[in-house]
Design a protein around this motif. Structure first.
Motif, PDB file in Angstrom:
ATOM      1  N   LEU A   1      27.665  75.591 -86.552  1.00  6.89           N
ATOM      2  CA  LEU A   1      27.370  75.385 -87.885  1.00  6.89           C
ATOM      3  C   LEU A   1      27.958  76.698 -88.604  1.00  6.89           C
ATOM      4  O   LEU A   1      28.477  76.653 -89.423  1.00  6.89           O
ATOM      5  CB  LEU A   1      25.868  75.570 -87.836  1.00  6.89           C
ATOM      6  CG  LEU A   1      24.933  74.465 -87.467  1.00  6.89           C
ATOM      7  CD1 LEU A   1      23.383  74.595 -87.928  1.00  6.89           C
ATOM      8  CD2 LEU A   1      25.180  73.184 -88.788  1.00  6.89           C
ATOM      9  N   LEU A   2      27.919  77.909 -87.733  1.00 12.28           N
ATOM     10  CA  LEU A   2      28.283  79.102 -88.449  1.00 12.28           C
ATOM     11  C   LEU A   2      29.917  79.006 -88.523  1.00 12.28           C
ATOM     12  O   LEU A   2      30.563  79.456 -89.365  1.00 12.28           O
ATOM     13  CB  LEU A   2      28.020  80.400 -87.550  1.00 12.28           C
ATOM     14  CG  LEU A   2      28.513  81.634 -88.079  1.00 12.28           C
ATOM     15  CD1 LEU A   2      27.911  81.990 -89.261  1.00 12.28           C
ATOM     16  CD2 LEU A   2      28.124  82.798 -87.044  1.00 12.28           C
ATOM     17  N   ILE A   3      30.442  78.552 -87.385  1.00 14.54           N
ATOM     18  CA  ILE A   3      32.127  78.494 -87.317  1.00 14.54           C
ATOM     19  C   ILE A   3      32.604  77.678 -88.454  1.00 14.54           C
ATOM     20  O   ILE A   3      33.486  77.643 -89.240  1.00 14.54           O
ATOM     21  CB  ILE A   3      32.715  78.376 -86.037  1.00 14.54           C
ATOM     22  CG1 ILE A   3      32.338  79.816 -85.285  1.00 14.54           C
ATOM     23  CG2 ILE A   3      34.221  78.192 -86.051  1.00 14.54           C
ATOM     24  CD1 ILE A   3      32.646  79.715 -83.750  1.00 14.54           C
ATOM     25  N   ALA A   4      31.876  76.423 -88.402  1.00 19.18           N
ATOM     26  CA  ALA A   4      32.415  75.131 -89.347  1.00 19.18           C
ATOM     27  C   ALA A   4      31.851  75.479 -90.775  1.00 19.18           C
ATOM     28  O   ALA A   4      32.924  75.613 -91.558  1.00 19.18           O
ATOM     29  CB  ALA A   4      31.449  74.196 -89.036  1.00 19.18           C
ATOM     30  N   GLY A   5      30.871  76.381 -91.041  1.00 23.75           N
ATOM     31  CA  GLY A   5      30.582  77.150 -92.492  1.00 23.75           C
ATOM     32  C   GLY A   5      31.734  77.861 -92.934  1.00 23.75           C
ATOM     33  O   GLY A   5      32.152  77.626 -93.895  1.00 23.75           O
ATOM     34  N   ALA A   6      32.074  78.868 -91.965  1.00 22.99           N
ATOM     35  CA  ALA A   6      33.031  79.811 -92.438  1.00 22.99           C
ATOM     36  C   ALA A   6      34.494  79.047 -92.475  1.00 22.99           C
ATOM     37  O   ALA A   6      34.947  79.627 -93.220  1.00 22.99           O
ATOM     38  CB  ALA A   6      33.014  80.976 -91.360  1.00 22.99           C
TER      39      ALA A   6
ATOM     40  N   ALA B   1      22.752  81.448 -92.011  1.00 23.36           N
ATOM     41  CA  ALA B   1      22.427  82.647 -91.642  1.00 23.36           C
ATOM     42  C   ALA B   1      21.113  83.220 -90.868  1.00 23.36           C
ATOM     43  O   ALA B   1      20.977  83.917 -90.004  1.00 23.36           O
ATOM     44  CB  ALA B   1      22.432  83.486 -92.623  1.00 23.36           C
ATOM     45  N   PHE B   2      20.285  82.193 -91.292  1.00 23.33           N
ATOM     46  CA  PHE B   2      18.949  82.506 -90.702  1.00 23.33           C
ATOM     47  C   PHE B   2      18.820  81.879 -89.223  1.00 23.33           C
ATOM     48  O   PHE B   2      18.414  82.440 -88.280  1.00 23.33           O
ATOM     49  CB  PHE B   2      17.688  81.555 -91.395  1.00 23.33           C
ATOM     50  CG  PHE B   2      16.406  81.816 -91.331  1.00 23.33           C
ATOM     51  CD1 PHE B   2      15.466  81.767 -92.269  1.00 23.33           C
ATOM     52  CD2 PHE B   2      15.890  82.354 -90.037  1.00 23.33           C
ATOM     53  CE1 PHE B   2      14.264  81.996 -92.104  1.00 23.33           C
ATOM     54  CE2 PHE B   2      14.596  82.698 -90.049  1.00 23.33           C
ATOM     55  CZ  PHE B   2      13.827  82.724 -91.072  1.00 23.33           C
ATOM     56  N   ALA B   3      19.645  80.856 -89.078  1.00 22.56           N
ATOM     57  CA  ALA B   3      19.603  80.151 -87.788  1.00 22.56           C
ATOM     58  C   ALA B   3      20.276  81.297 -86.756  1.00 22.56           C
ATOM     59  O   ALA B   3      20.181  81.395 -85.528  1.00 22.56           O
ATOM     60  CB  ALA B   3      20.674  78.994 -87.608  1.00 22.56           C
ATOM     61  N   THR B   4      21.318  81.955 -87.340  1.00 23.15           N
ATOM     62  CA  THR B   4      22.105  83.084 -86.641  1.00 23.15           C
ATOM     63  C   THR B   4      21.161  84.123 -85.923  1.00 23.15           C
ATOM     64  O   THR B   4      21.244  84.571 -84.863  1.00 23.15           O
ATOM     65  CB  THR B   4      23.058  83.799 -87.621  1.00 23.15           C
ATOM     66  OG1 THR B   4      24.064  82.571 -87.699  1.00 23.15           O
ATOM     67  CG2 THR B   4      23.816  84.998 -87.072  1.00 23.15           C
ATOM     68  N   ILE B   5      20.326  84.392 -86.916  1.00 22.22           N
ATOM     69  CA  ILE B   5      19.190  85.528 -86.440  1.00 22.22           C
ATOM     70  C   ILE B   5      18.581  85.097 -85.408  1.00 22.22           C
ATOM     71  O   ILE B   5      18.346  85.646 -84.215  1.00 22.22           O
ATOM     72  CB  ILE B   5      18.520  85.983 -87.611  1.00 22.22           C
ATOM     73  CG1 ILE B   5      19.319  86.662 -88.688  1.00 22.22           C
ATOM     74  CG2 ILE B   5      17.295  87.124 -87.071  1.00 22.22           C
ATOM     75  CD1 ILE B   5      18.496  87.234 -89.745  1.00 22.22           C
ATOM     76  N   LEU B   6      18.017  83.787 -85.410  1.00 25.23           N
ATOM     77  CA  LEU B   6      17.113  83.328 -84.675  1.00 25.23           C
ATOM     78  C   LEU B   6      17.684  82.968 -83.223  1.00 25.23           C
ATOM     79  O   LEU B   6      17.090  83.415 -82.170  1.00 25.23           O
ATOM     80  CB  LEU B   6      16.657  81.952 -85.356  1.00 25.23           C
ATOM     81  CG  LEU B   6      15.405  81.320 -84.630  1.00 25.23           C
ATOM     82  CD1 LEU B   6      14.259  82.023 -84.922  1.00 25.23           C
ATOM     83  CD2 LEU B   6      15.187  79.711 -85.284  1.00 25.23           C
ATOM     84  N   ALA B   7      18.875  82.378 -83.315  1.00 20.74           N
ATOM     85  CA  ALA B   7      19.611  82.363 -81.754  1.00 20.74           C
ATOM     86  C   ALA B   7      19.976  83.655 -81.269  1.00 20.74           C
ATOM     87  O   ALA B   7      19.589  83.791 -80.133  1.00 20.74           O
ATOM     88  CB  ALA B   7      20.745  81.673 -82.254  1.00 20.74           C
ATOM     89  N   VAL B   8      20.288  84.671 -81.859  1.00 25.41           N
ATOM     90  CA  VAL B   8      20.652  86.006 -81.264  1.00 25.41           C
ATOM     91  C   VAL B   8      19.353  86.704 -80.631  1.00 25.41           C
ATOM     92  O   VAL B   8      19.220  87.085 -79.575  1.00 25.41           O
ATOM     93  CB  VAL B   8      21.235  86.932 -82.494  1.00 25.41           C
ATOM     94  CG1 VAL B   8      21.484  88.427 -81.709  1.00 25.41           C
ATOM     95  CG2 VAL B   8      22.543  86.433 -82.749  1.00 25.41           C
ATOM     96  N   VAL B   9      18.209  86.497 -81.482  1.00 25.90           N
ATOM     97  CA  VAL B   9      17.176  87.044 -81.283  1.00 25.90           C
ATOM     98  C   VAL B   9      16.645  86.355 -79.779  1.00 25.90           C
ATOM     99  O   VAL B   9      15.968  87.044 -78.820  1.00 25.90           O
ATOM    100  CB  VAL B   9      15.876  87.026 -82.242  1.00 25.90           C
ATOM    101  CG1 VAL B   9      14.426  87.235 -81.595  1.00 25.90           C
ATOM    102  CG2 VAL B   9      16.129  87.958 -83.410  1.00 25.90           C
ATOM    103  N   ALA B  10      16.596  85.184 -79.676  1.00 26.77           N
ATOM    104  CA  ALA B  10      16.475  84.241 -78.506  1.00 26.77           C
ATOM    105  C   ALA B  10      17.035  84.745 -77.342  1.00 26.77           C
ATOM    106  O   ALA B  10      16.501  84.760 -76.142  1.00 26.77           O
ATOM    107  CB  ALA B  10      16.446  82.816 -78.661  1.00 26.77           C
ATOM    108  N   GLY B  11      18.277  84.997 -77.505  1.00 22.02           N
ATOM    109  CA  GLY B  11      19.113  85.465 -76.345  1.00 22.02           C
ATOM    110  C   GLY B  11      18.767  86.725 -75.975  1.00 22.02           C
ATOM    111  O   GLY B  11      18.810  86.905 -74.449  1.00 22.02           O
TER     112      GLY B  11
END
Lengths: 127, 545
Positions: free
Chosen positions: B210-215, B358-368
């Protein structure tokens, strides 16, 4: 049993003499090929990266010299950092596929045949 | 990520106006859809989570491509996206310097660390570091540095989540933000608890796409509005800002001799920190072979490289189309450059999508980060040190799951407490600590035959301690108007990044500790580690069944 980092089992050392393997011609060749590629390459990209950082940090006028339209030396050198990263990546992959993987696979198979109980988990998992 | 210099990531919470652009309802709906879809995937992925290898390393079942995408998802935090775009929009070329450091750092991982580590370890970084040294002291030290790096990184992400999401969803009071942090924390605990490494990996893969496609879409859009010509885009940025210096270096870091030295210190921490981040290292265990580990890094390098190229266009695009003044005046300041650009290009819908990403980004990094910290505690401290290995895999996973809950609650509390704190400070500390505390020991134990336990322990504690001490004594904590403790002044150390001192010091201590010790480590274990690391013997059987 094989490798277990928590409690190194006594059987592991008895089944395979790793110091002997380490001394074999084949393994020394593998190590030489690996190091003779990654060490010079690491030194090269770190020097190139820090040369770039120092230029950007201390040579502002040089970096701001226009080349084509509004594109200046700084932008070009920055993009070249991307290019060099991609090139080194592909270079290493091709080197590893050609020069490292065949020897590594051969050594691995020899070791596993010589002492299957040391490396193959009866349950079928990775040891 | 660290990039943001100290000014960039600090969301001025008190000044956030309720007049946010776009529609909060739309933003929440798009984000809700993301959460719903990923939760279903996590549930499906977790059905066959049985063993410790399943829980920590996703059964070593991912391909290089999948893992590489997940690494990109783990690495590209919201700060990378919002922070670098904002930094370029405001400070021009100096923002771009961060993108380069973050990318080049991957060569250290590719050439020196990834494959060898994959071949010698099992679940955590401590597995590799304690392989041929004395188990207890080295494992404890490695687990402590892992937990320290994860905790600072985690705190930064949680605090960032509060500020960022409030901006995007239009929640501006402290209570509302605490609620947002709690929601992020609870969601993250659920993902990690249910999904383990497999679920976490899928969340990261989806988020990276999502992030790379959006950018990518935004990049094409910006370029299309400037005739697909970089020079025209730069010209437009110069025109809007009225400052030709924006295309050259020095706007942010060229101010004085000290800021220049600070930049050098940061550049060092960036290039050496990445290959020592425990949550990145742990991802290499999710693939079956060293060859797949290599493929993962190659995928990650291409994806991350492409993404950072997009940030160059997006940053100058925001600078040209919106202008530094409007960005700084907007709620969220510099961090709002990317959302504002999305609104400028595609209206509320694109803004909603980009906000959700952007929200998903935070969630994924935090989970990792959470699963890495939990694995390190359960595997290194509980199973190996407290129980001395006398625990079965089920018991260990049970402890890991409980640790996830504890870490989740701690980071919610920390995130709420750290609201409005300097987020970049915490992330910078994580990078500098990783480069100082972990990298010397990783490299020495892989490549220096004589390296021994005393060297490892000195290097890890010395690196960790000096990095934290120097930051505590830096202007980031006290002595300046932007400091964490604005009233006090005990800033003896003038740089805000400790890397230039603490990294060489840790390398030196590793060497000194080794040569001053009379202990000779077991040459059998050294031979075993070297043979295993280069050949992958015993670590590549997963493909056979």
């Amino acid at each position: 049993m094989g490798f277990h980092p928590v409690e190194p089992p006594a059987g592991s050392g008895a089944a395979v003499d790793f110091t002997e393997v380490q001394q074999t011609e084949q393994f020394r060749e593998l190590r030489k090929r690996h190091r003779s590629f990654v060490f010079p390459m690491a030194v090269f990209f770190l020097l190139w990266y820090f040369a770039y950082v120092l230029l950007a940090d201390y040579a502002h006028d040089f970096m701001a010299t226009p080349v084509v339209g509004n594109i200046n030396i700084g932008i070009i050198l920055g993009l070249l950092q991307f290019v060099s990263t991609f090139v080194i990546t592909m270079w290493y992959v091709s080197y590893a596929n050609r020069r490292l993987d065949p020897i590594a696979a051969e050594l691995r198979h020899e070791l596993e045949e010589a002492a299957p109980e040391a490396f193959i988990d009866p349950a079928g998992g990775t040891k | 990520m660290i990039s943001l210099g100290s000014a960039v990531l600090r969301v001025p919470l008190q000044t956030v106006e309720s007049t946010s652009v776009g529609s909060p309802v739309l933003n929440i709906s798009i984000f809700g859809a993301f959460v719903a879809i990923t939760l279903v995937i996590v549930l499906r992925a977790s059905r066959n989570n049985k063993t410790a290898a399943d829980y920590y390393a996703a059964g070593r079942s991912f391909t290089g491509g999948q893992n590489g995408t997940a690494i990109a998802g783990d690495y590209l935090s919201a700060a990378s996206f919002l922070g670098i775009v904002g930094a370029i929009a405001i400070n021009g070329y100096d923002g771009f310097l961060y993108s380069i450091g973050f990318l080049v750092a991957w060569l250290v991982a590719l050439l020196l660390v990834a494959e060898l580590l994959r071949n010698t370890g099992k679940f955590t970084m401590a597995d590799v570091l304690s392989f041929r040294l004395r188990q207890r002291p080295v494992r404890i030290a490695a687990a402590i540095t892992t937990l320290a790096v994860c905790f600072f990184y985690l705190l930064a992400q949680m605090a960032g989540a509060g500020g960022l999401v409030s901006l995007l969803l239009g929640i501006d009071d402290r209570l509302g933000q605490s609620l947002v942090i709690t929601v992020v924390g609870v969601l993250m605990i659920m993902y990690v608890l249910i999904g383990g490494m497999k679920g976490t990996t899928w969340v990261q893969i989806i988020k990276a796409c999502l992030l790379i496609a959006g950018a990518f879409i935004m990049t094409i859009w910006v370029l299309a509005r400037h005739g697909f010509n970089l020079s025209t885009l730069l010209g437009a940025a110069i025109e809007t800002s009225g400052n030709p210096a924006i295309t050259g270096p020095g706007l942010q870091y060229g101010v004085s001799a000290l800021t220049r030295l600070d930049f050098l210190s940061l550049a060092l921490a960036l290039v050496l920190g990445t290959a020592a981040l425990p949550h990145v290292l742990m991802r290499f265990y999710t693939v079956p072979t060293a060859k797949e580990a290599r493929r993962s890094v190659v995928w990650a390098i291409w994806l991350i490289g492409a993404f950072y190229l997009f940030t160059l266009v997006l940053g100058y695009g925001a600078s040209a189309l919106i202008g530094a003044e409007r960005i700084q005046a907007a709620p969220g300041g510099v961090n709002s450059a990317a959302p504002l650009l999305a609104y400028e290009l595609g209206g509320s819908i694109l803004l909603g999508l980009i906000s959700a990403v952007a929200f998903a980004t935070i969630l994924a990094v935090v989970a990792g980060l959470t699963i890495t910290a939990a694995a390190s505690f359960a595997h290194d401290i509980y199973a190996s040190v407290i129980r001395k290995g006398r625990v079965d895999a089920d018991g260990e996973v049970k402890v890991a799951r409980r640790t996830v809950i504890v870490i989740g609650l701690l980071s919610i509390a920390g995130g709420i407490g750290a609201q409005g704190q300097n987020v970049a400070f915490l992330v910078a500390l994580a990078f500098a600590v990783a480069a100082s505390a972990n990298l010397p020991t990783i490299l020495y134990s892989l490549f220096w035959k004589r390296f021994n336990t005393q060297g490892a322990v000195w290097s890890m504690y010395g690196g960790l301690g000096s990095a934290i001490l120097l930051i505590a004594l830096s202007p980031v904590v006290s002595g300046g108007e932007k400091s964490m403790i604005p009233g006090a002044d005990f800033s003896v150390f003038p740089l805000s990044n400790p890397g230039i001192v603490s990294i060489p010091l840790a390398f030196l201590l590793g060497w000194l500790g080794t040569v001053l010790s009379r202990t000779v480590e077991d040459p059998m274990k050294q031979a075993e580690m070297e043979v295993r690391s280069l050949t992958g013997v015993g670590a590549e059987k997963a493909t056979d069944h």
